[in-house]
Each structure stands twice: as C-alpha cells, then as structure tokens.
Design a protein around this motif. Structure first.
Motif, PDB file in Angstrom:
ATOM      1  N   SER A  94       0.823  -1.211   0.000  1.00 15.77           N
ATOM      2  CA  SER A  94       0.000   0.000   0.000  1.00 15.77           C
ATOM      3  C   SER A  94       0.857   1.261   0.000  1.00 15.77           C
ATOM      4  CB  SER A  94      -0.919  -0.019   1.222  1.00 15.77           C
ATOM      5  OG  SER A  94      -1.804   1.065   1.227  1.00 15.77           O
ATOM      6  N   LEU A  95       1.929   1.261   0.794  1.00 14.71           N
ATOM      7  CA  LEU A  95       2.751   2.455   0.931  1.00 14.71           C
ATOM      8  C   LEU A  95       3.893   2.522  -0.082  1.00 14.71           C
ATOM      9  CD1 LEU A  95       2.940   2.800   4.806  1.00 14.71           C
ATOM     10  CD2 LEU A  95       1.318   3.812   3.201  1.00 14.71           C
ATOM     11  N   ARG A  96       3.897   1.586  -1.000  1.00 11.56           N
ATOM     12  CA  ARG A  96       4.913   1.603  -2.055  1.00 11.56           C
ATOM     13  C   ARG A  96       4.238   1.505  -3.430  1.00 11.56           C
ATOM     14  NH1 ARG A  96      10.243   0.352  -0.125  1.00 11.56           N
ATOM     15  NH2 ARG A  96      10.318  -0.089   2.102  1.00 11.56           N
ATOM     16  N   ARG A  97       3.010   2.000  -3.512  1.00 16.72           N
ATOM     17  CA  ARG A  97       2.248   1.831  -4.750  1.00 16.72           C
ATOM     18  C   ARG A  97       2.647   2.786  -5.858  1.00 16.72           C
ATOM     19  NH1 ARG A  97      -1.468   3.675  -0.693  1.00 16.72           N
ATOM     20  NH2 ARG A  97      -2.711   5.530  -1.186  1.00 16.72           N
ATOM     21  N   THR A 124       2.514  14.207   9.609  1.00 20.61           N
ATOM     22  CA  THR A 124       3.302  13.997   8.394  1.00 20.61           C
ATOM     23  C   THR A 124       4.254  12.809   8.497  1.00 20.61           C
ATOM     24  OG1 THR A 124       5.018  15.540   9.130  1.00 20.61           O
ATOM     25  CG2 THR A 124       3.209  16.452   7.817  1.00 20.61           C
ATOM     26  N   PHE A 125       4.609  12.406   9.718  1.00 22.08           N
ATOM     27  CA  PHE A 125       5.563  11.311   9.892  1.00 22.08           C
ATOM     28  C   PHE A 125       4.872   9.956   9.954  1.00 22.08           C
ATOM     29  CE2 PHE A 125       4.479  13.201  14.001  1.00 22.08           C
ATOM     30  CZ  PHE A 125       3.920  12.122  14.654  1.00 22.08           C
ATOM     31  N   CYS A 126       3.562   9.934   9.958  1.00 24.28           N
ATOM     32  CA  CYS A 126       2.801   8.723  10.219  1.00 24.28           C
ATOM     33  C   CYS A 126       2.178   8.182   8.942  1.00 24.28           C
ATOM     34  CB  CYS A 126       1.712   9.014  11.251  1.00 24.28           C
ATOM     35  SG  CYS A 126       0.749   7.562  11.718  1.00 24.28           S
ATOM     36  N   SER A 127       2.103   6.857   8.843  1.00 21.88           N
ATOM     37  CA  SER A 127       1.541   6.214   7.660  1.00 21.88           C
ATOM     38  C   SER A 127       0.114   5.717   7.872  1.00 21.88           C
ATOM     39  CB  SER A 127       2.415   5.023   7.251  1.00 21.88           C
ATOM     40  OG  SER A 127       3.724   5.444   6.933  1.00 21.88           O
ATOM     41  N   ILE A 128      -0.442   5.916   9.059  1.00 23.71           N
ATOM     42  CA  ILE A 128      -1.788   5.412   9.328  1.00 23.71           C
ATOM     43  C   ILE A 128      -2.796   6.021   8.368  1.00 23.71           C
ATOM     44  CG2 ILE A 128      -3.676   5.409  11.000  1.00 23.71           C
ATOM     45  CD1 ILE A 128      -1.584   5.208  13.205  1.00 23.71           C
ATOM     46  N   PRO A 163       7.924   4.912   3.783  1.00 22.05           N
ATOM     47  CA  PRO A 163       7.587   5.182   2.376  1.00 22.05           C
ATOM     48  C   PRO A 163       6.292   5.973   2.216  1.00 22.05           C
ATOM     49  CG  PRO A 163       8.298   2.918   2.649  1.00 22.05           C
ATOM     50  CD  PRO A 163       8.176   3.490   4.035  1.00 22.05           C
ATOM     51  N   MET A 164       6.324   6.956   1.345  1.00 27.62           N
ATOM     52  CA  MET A 164       5.179   7.722   0.889  1.00 27.62           C
ATOM     53  C   MET A 164       4.666   8.759   1.891  1.00 27.62           C
ATOM     54  SD  MET A 164       2.480   5.752  -1.570  1.00 27.62           S
ATOM     55  CE  MET A 164       1.100   5.899  -0.474  1.00 27.62           C
ATOM     56  N   SER A 165       5.218   8.854   3.089  1.00 25.62           N
ATOM     57  CA  SER A 165       4.761   9.870   4.028  1.00 25.62           C
ATOM     58  C   SER A 165       5.291  11.239   3.608  1.00 25.62           C
ATOM     59  CB  SER A 165       5.229   9.548   5.452  1.00 25.62           C
ATOM     60  OG  SER A 165       6.638   9.662   5.557  1.00 25.62           O
TER      61      SER A 165
END
Length: 643
Positions: free
Chosen positions: A150-153, A344-348, A555-557
């Motif tokens: 999901s975070l590397r899409r 901004t630092f969180c991927s939730i 990733p992606m954040s």
C-alpha cells in the motif's frame, strides 16, 4: 495429519496451512491462497488472517501460507494451485522497517515471528513472495496487499537503500495491487474472478492499482476523460523525473496527497519508462452496525469483520512458542480504524484513511464477552482503542463538506470547526464495557489525542478515574512550534493544558498516575538548537522520557519527502533535515541527556549547537563535563554526588 489433529480442540477450524488440512476439509483445491510474512495468529488484529477469514466468510475456499521459506518456489506449492489468485502481503509491517532500526542496524527481535526470532522473512518480502508465486504457478494471478504494498504503490523514497524506488507493482511483477484497508476491493476481485472475468479486465475497482502499457498510457495522458468518465486523471511526474529531480519528487508527493479522500479523489497515473501505474480512487470506508450498500458496493461493515470465526490465538503448529505482537494485543479490543490527524511522519492516514470507521457498541460488547471465555483472561482489558484512543465516532458535521474537503488534517493548525468532537459515544461505551460481568479493569493503552481530549473534560475525568493503570501514553513529539508545524501536531501548550486536566482528575480520583510523553528526534525541521530547547523543557518540567523515536522516513509519508528532498511539499519551501546517522544520533542523545550512556553524544551535540554552557555541574547544566566512567569513579570516592 499432525497439524489437523492438533487443531481439533479449538472452537473454529484454522485456515488450511498444509495439504493435510485441505484433505481434512475434503477440498481438492483452494480458491485463494494468502501468503503472509507474519506467523499465523488467528486474530482480527493481524491483517492477512483477517482478509483470509473475510473471504472465507464470503464463501471462498481460502488457504494461508505463513512465513514460507522463500529460497525456492517449492514451499509456495504446499497448498497446490489456487483456482482464483495468490494474495501476497509482507505482514502487519513493512519488511524493511520490521528488520532495521533508524540507525539501519538489525533489530534484535521480530515481533510477528515465533519466539521473536529474526530471519523468518526476506527483505522486501512482498516482492520476493510474489516472484516465488509466479515461479510456482506462472498462470495464476497475483494480487498484492498489506501495508508494504500500500505504501509503495507509486514511486517512493526508500530510507534503507537511500534511493527512490519505482512502484512495487513493477518489481513484484504482480497483476493487481490493493491499497488501503482491503476488504471491499479484495471481495470484488474474488467475486469477479469467480464469475469468469479475467484479471486483465479488472480495471475499475476502487482501492486498486494496475499497470498499463505505453500505448494506453499515451491515450490516458492525451485524453484524461477516456478512462474516468467525468473525472480527470491526475498525472504525476514520472519515475524518471522524481528519481533525479528533488523538486519533482516534492510536487509528486503534494499532488498524491490531495487525492486521498474517497469522496473526491481522482484516478492517478504515473509513468515508469514505457509503462505506467494507474491508481483508481480509494475504496469507500466501511460502515458500522448494519453496513451499507451505497454506490453498488458489497455490503461490508466493520462489525462483520469482528464477527468472523477467529480462535484469537496463534496456530498450534508453533507448539506454544509465543508471538510477541500477539501477547501485546490478545486482551485488547479495537473500536475503530483510520485517523484524521494527518501527522506527516505517520503512515496510518495513508493506509487506513482519514475517515474514521467505527464498530457498533453491540459488536464491541460481544467481543468483550468472547474475551471472557479465553482461558488466560483474568478480567483485564489491556486496551480499548485503535490508531488513537479517542477518535471513536468522531466525524465531520456535514457529509457534503467531508466529501469535498481536501484538507490533510482535521486538527491542524487547529481543530476544524466542522469536526464533531463529542466524546459522548466513547464515554458511554467505556462505561458499558466496565459494567460487563467479569471485567475488573479496562485500560487505555492507545495514544490519546490530547487536543481533542481537552475539549471533553468528562472524557478526561473518565480516563483518569477508571482507565489508566498508573501511566497514560500521549505524544507531544516536540516543543518547537516550527517543528510541530512540520509534523502537523498541536503546540506544546495544548499538551500542557491536557496534562494539567489529567493531573487534577487523577488527584480527585485519589490516584497517583502520570502521563508518559513520547518524543521524536531527527524529524525534518528539527535542528540541534531545537533539540536543546526540548531538552531544557524536559529538565524544567522534571521529565526523563524513555519513549524516544529516532525519526524513520516511512515510504510515501510527507515527512519522508521532506527528509529526502529538503522541501516541505505542502508549502514547497526549504526545510532543514538532519540527514546523517550521526546527527540523528546526536539529536536523540539530547532528549536522553539524563542517561549516562548518552552523555558523550549529548556533550558533542551541545558543543556543535553553541551551547557548551550547558555542560557542567551547575543547576542549569544538562550533562556533566566528565565521562560516565570518570563521574562514577568520583561518586564512589565521595567527591561528587551521584546524578
């Protein structure tokens, strides 16, 4: 047959993990096989088993391959060839984050493996597993899912290799990628494949991404309306651009972040050489209670997930060997998913979404009663929460405004006037859980969002009086307003107001208990000077935090973009970044100034920050001038009071 025989004492059959399990069920073939980088814990807190149980509940024959040996394709044939597809996930964590620390050192434990052993999964597990599935059965569709995929899409910065990597879809050579919480899209994928559609025809499922060839990419770029009806397609800077141009990477990040609200998100396209990744808009959030059938989607509700037949224990094949992550959550209850904080630092937010998805009170109480039937439950619920402790049932006051809004946070720079902050439903649920027969204690271990909590004195009173086991987790993160703005966190004064409220209510309840603050070192925007200010604040307030997170660019954040580019993508302005591992270590040492193990680094940090005046023995000093060994020697000789 040993695995089958050992599972018969449990109330529900475990998902098949061996050929013998299939034979016991009388199955010739699985419809779907889920490959997971985690050990098999049959519990709703573990993503791959949750998805597998969900699909099983929809009538599919689902098998699970937990932590297969990836050194050859043979272990991926253990359950035979799946009829519909392989579902591949790295597990509950990104596999690189699972193995390496912020200092890029190997972690001593894998929380999701038997006995906490390391080495049970490969690096970049999603890619490796997908490749082995393809080797095992070349004609079987492969669907990626879970937080790593999901975070590397899209193109993303990878901290551990210090490079920009392309979409994981290309490296994994998969057919589809499910991003976000995947129940809606994975059900639609399974259903349509079962009905005879080809995986190449599944191009309109929300919450999925797929690859298009050069000719189709050109058509989409030339005529955005062609594939999206009345919507326009957002074309991101190409992989080639963002891998060499920092400004292009920041522009990509900003454009992507604007398309995360399911109510108004547009399809996204990003070219990678002669191919492109096409992302449909995010899936709609799940409802609660009776579910919903809006927009022609499957009727899926949060409650349904927790009504699935979980045994709530690790698979007996581990022979009693503990899974550390399970021990943490086995007596906890999740109320909701998602977060509108937008830190901004969180991927939730990027994975679970900005819209809070809630369970009904009836569903929660039903799970509490199931907990009571667990043999090792002694009446203590260890957590009643989720990504945050106090966002249950909180939502925008206007569905119309929510559907149009493109703000990345509902609480920064201040709590939005359209956000409902009534903690009443949560307070009622907390009280109802306490009243359940056999419940002695109900603790809140999830982090409390204090800027919301201070708006509900009644909630703070309940929290202090009944739900704190001596210590309460909160996360002010920093004291510098400039740094907190880069984090999208409230000012330290909000935390101080909450802390005073909590202390007063604890005293009124006759309890000695404390809030335990969490802090981040090395976050973009934070200089050594900022960390000195934080250390001084800690000393002035008498705090010695042990919970310190050395910032990791996930990733992606948004913060990962800042770290990589030195640009705040939301404002397109320069931001200071502590890039080297040494400076990151020095920043962390300043928060831990009170610990002799960090004195040498703290002294160096203070000197570099021009604050050598804080080195010494005076009341304002942060660290002594002596080394820890020298100071201890003097203390033993009685020449210096122990610190």
């Amino acid at each position: 047959m040993a695995t089958v025989m050992s599972t018969r004492k449990y109330p529900h059959p475990f998902l098949p993990v061996t050929r013998a399990d299939l034979d016991e069920r009388g199955w010739d073939q699985c419809d779907i096989i889920i490959v997971s980088g985690d050990a098999y814990v049959d519990h709703p807190a573990f993503g791959p088993p949750l998805i597998a149980r969900f699909l099983e509940g929809r009538g599919f024959k689902v098998g699970l391959l937990p932590q297969p040996d990836w050194k050859s394709a043979e272990p991926f044939k253990a359950l035979g060839k799946p009829k519909l597809f392989f579902g591949v996930a790295a597990g509950n964590m990104d596999s690189m984050l699972n193995r390496l620390t912020a200092q890029k050192k190997n972690r001593s434990e894998d929380q999701y493996s038997p006995g906490g052993r390391t080495g049970c999964r490969p690096d970049r597990a999603t890619i490796v597993y997908a490749q082995r599935c393809r080797e095992a059965y070349p004609d079987v569709p492969i669907v990626l899912g879970g937080i790593e995929a999901s975070l590397r899409r899209i193109a993303h910065f990878d901290y551990w290799s210090d490079t920009v990597r392309r979409s994981i879809l290309l490296d994994a050579k998969a057919d589809l990628l499910v991003f976000g919480m995947g129940e809606r899209p994975i059900w639609e994928i399974a259903d349509r494949l079962h009905r005879g559609e080809k995986v190449s025809e599944l191009r309109d499922i929300r919450g999925t991404a797929y690859l298009v060839n050069n000719d189709e990419a050109k058509r989409l770029e030339a005529d955005p309306a062609q594939r999206a009806s009345d919507r326009k397609i957002v074309v991101l800077p190409t992989f080639e651009q963002v891998s060499t141009d920092l400004t292009a990477f920041a522009q990509m990040t900003r454009a992507f972040q604007m398309e995360t609200n399911p109510g108004n998100a547009r399809p996204v396209l990003q070219r990678h050489a002669n191919r492109a990744v096409y992302l449909n808009p995010p899936a709609f959030p799940l409802g609660d209670g009776e579910g919903d059938t809006s927009k022609g989607l499957a009727n899926v509700a949060m409650d349904e997930l927790y009504d699935l037949p979980f045994n709530r224990v690790p698979h007996p094949m581990y022979r009693g060997e503990g899974i550390p992550a399970y021990e943490t959550v086995k007596h906890s209850v999740v109320l909701m998913r998602g977060c509108f904080g937008g830190c901004t630092f969180c991927s939730i937010t990027e994975h679970e979404g900005r819209v809070i998805q809630n369970r009904s009170a009836e569903s929660v109480l039903k799970e509490i009663r199931e907990l009571r039937r667990m043999g090792d439950f002694r009446g203590t619920v260890t957590d009643l929460g989720g990504p945050t402790a106090n966002m249950y049932k909180l939502k925008c006051k206007s569905p119309e405004i929510e559907a149009k809004c493109r703000k990345l946070s509902c609480v920064h720079p201040g709590v939005c006037e359209n956000l409902g902050t009534d903690h009443g439903p949560l307070i009622d649920l907390m009280r109802d859980v306490r009243k359940e027969e056999g419940i002695k204690h109900v603790f809140i271990a999830s982090g409390v969002r204090y800027d919301l909590a201070e708006k509900s004195p009644e909630y703070v009173k309940e929290l202090a009086s009944h739900h704190t086991g001596g210590q309460l987790s909160v996360a002010p993160e920093h004291v510098s307003k400039r740094v907190l703005d880069k984090m999208k966190k409230p000012g330290i004064e909000s935390y101080e107001r909450f802390q005073e409220m909590f202390a007063c209510e604890s005293k009124a309840a006759g309890k000695e208990q404390y809030d335990i603050p969490y802090f981040i070192s090395g976050h973009p925007g934070s200089t050594l000077e900022d960390m000195v200010d934080l250390a001084l604040w800690l000393k002035q307030t008498g705090r010695r935090p042990r919970q310190v997170q050395d910032f990791i660019p996930t990733p992606m954040s948004v913060a990962a973009c800042m770290y990589h580019t030195g640009i705040d993508p939301l404002k397109m302005e320069p931001v200071y970044v502590a890039k080297g591992l040494k400076e990151k270590r020095l920043q962390k040492a300043l928060i831990l100034y009170w610990n002799p193990e960090h004195w040498d680094d703290a002294r160096e940090a203070l000197t570099l920050a021009g604050r050598a005046d804080l080195i010494g023995r005076g009341p304002t000093a942060l660290v002594p001038a002596e080394s820890p060994g020298e100071r201890e020697r003097l203390a033993r000789q009685g020449k210096l009071a122990r610190r």
